[in-house]
Design an enzyme around this catalytic site. Structure first.
Site, PDB file in Angstrom:
ATOM      1  CB  THR A   1      -0.885  -0.023   1.261  1.00  0.00           C
ATOM      2  OG1 THR A   1      -1.743  -1.159   1.186  1.00  0.00           O
ATOM      3  CG2 THR A   1      -1.730   1.242   1.389  1.00  0.00           C
TER       4      THR A   1
ATOM      5  CB  SER B   1       2.459   7.482  -3.059  1.00  0.00           C
ATOM      6  OG  SER B   1       3.515   7.685  -2.136  1.00  0.00           O
ATOM      7  CB  THR B   2       6.744   3.992  -3.209  1.00  0.00           C
ATOM      8  OG1 THR B   2       6.910   5.178  -2.436  1.00  0.00           O
ATOM      9  CG2 THR B   2       8.009   3.713  -4.001  1.00  0.00           C
TER      10      THR B   2
ATOM     11  N   GLY C   1       3.663   1.577   7.886  1.00  0.00           N
ATOM     12  CA  GLY C   1       2.401   1.881   8.555  1.00  0.00           C
ATOM     13  C   GLY C   1       1.988   3.333   8.441  1.00  0.00           C
TER      14      GLY C   1
ATOM     15  N   GLY D   1       0.517   4.537   6.121  1.00  0.00           N
ATOM     16  CA  GLY D   1      -0.829   4.492   5.548  1.00  0.00           C
ATOM     17  C   GLY D   1      -1.781   3.636   6.359  1.00  0.00           C
TER      18      GLY D   1
ATOM     19  CD  GLU E   1       1.475  -1.904   4.293  1.00  0.00           C
ATOM     20  OE1 GLU E   1       1.304  -1.131   3.346  1.00  0.00           O
ATOM     21  OE2 GLU E   1       2.021  -1.550   5.348  1.00  0.00           O
TER      22      GLU E   1
ATOM     23  CE  LYS F   1       9.189   6.978   1.998  1.00  0.00           C
ATOM     24  NZ  LYS F   1       8.170   6.186   1.312  1.00  0.00           N
TER      25      LYS F   1
END
Ligand code: 5RP
Length: 232
Positions: free
Chosen positions: A31, A33-34, A101, A103, A109, A127
């Site tokens: 989950t 955007s990447t 987490g 999101g 996950e 990151k």
């Protein structure tokens, strides 16, 4: 909690991992955007190469995106072992420990990553960090929240409720639980903290992942691969 990296770097990392998917595989879709770029790229490969794959999504968001991308869905009931799971992360250290987490999807996950023979994480290089240090997301049964807060204090941390942005009150996970973020400062022993957090009743799951097989990290010069050099 979300990074502001350019979408271009996220796309590079996400698409790099999409190339690992092979015809006939059963895959896990993370989950965020990447990994959304991974999902879209897998969809393109299905159309152009005629690949047949099935996927277990980790959230409502990834399920919707998989459907849009013409990726056939399946469940862990039908396929309890996955060939590969691909997901994003909020922070990663040099030993392939990650925090996830951002999101609020880390419980599903973690289950999906556990089901996979290979767990690949896609991030922009912003990151990467020597040590994990951002707050650790916790999915918590609301009934237990005061006890969880106390237990986190006992471990030297400070847990705060994550509030929703376009809704009054807390963020609620896809499984109907509240999310807290627990700040421990720099985490010197991710495995020890993970073990301690797993022992707190009412804390459904925490966002420290110790089972990453490889990280695809995108920077201005391209995508670098961080792999585990010790056998587990
Ligand atoms: C969701 C996650 C995401 O993978 C993580 O927050 C990274 O998201 P993004 O790729 O949007 O930065 O763990 O629970």
């Amino acid at each position: 909690m979300k990074s502001n990296a350019s979408d271009e770097l996220k796309r590079k990392a996400g698409e790099s991992a999409a190339e690992l998917v092979e015809d006939g595989m059963i895959i896990g879709l993370g989950t965020g955007s990447t990994v959304a770029h991974t999902i879209r790229r897998i969809g393109e490969r299905i159309k152009s190469e005629g690949m047949r794959i099935k996927a277990v999504p980790t959230s409502y968001q990834s399920e919707m995106l998989a459907i849009e991308s013409s990726i056939e869905l399946t469940t862990l009931q039908q396929h309890p072992r996955l060939d590969i799971a691909i997901d994003g992360a909020d922070q990663a250290d040099e030993n392939l420990n990650v925090i996830k987490g951002g999101g609020a999807a880390h419980t599903r996950e973690k289950i999906v990553s556990f089901a996979a023979r290979r767990f690949v994480v896609v991030v922009d290089e912003g990151k990467l960090s020597d040590k994990l240090s951002i707050p650790v997301p916790l999915e918590v049964i609301s009934f237990a929240s005061p006890l969880v807060e106390d237990a986190i204090k006992g471990l030297g941390g400070n847990a705060v409720l994550r509030n929703a942005i376009q809704k009054d009150g807390p963020v609620i996970s896809d499984s109907g639980n509240i999310i807290m973020d627990a700040d421990f400062g720099v985490i010197d022993d991710p495995a020890g903290l993970s073990h301690a957090l797993s022992g707190i009743p009412g804390l459904v799951e925490h966002g420290i992942f110790l089972n990453v097989s490889e990280i695809h990290a995108a920077g201005k010069k391209g995508v670098s691969l961080i792999t585990r050099n010790i056998s587990r």
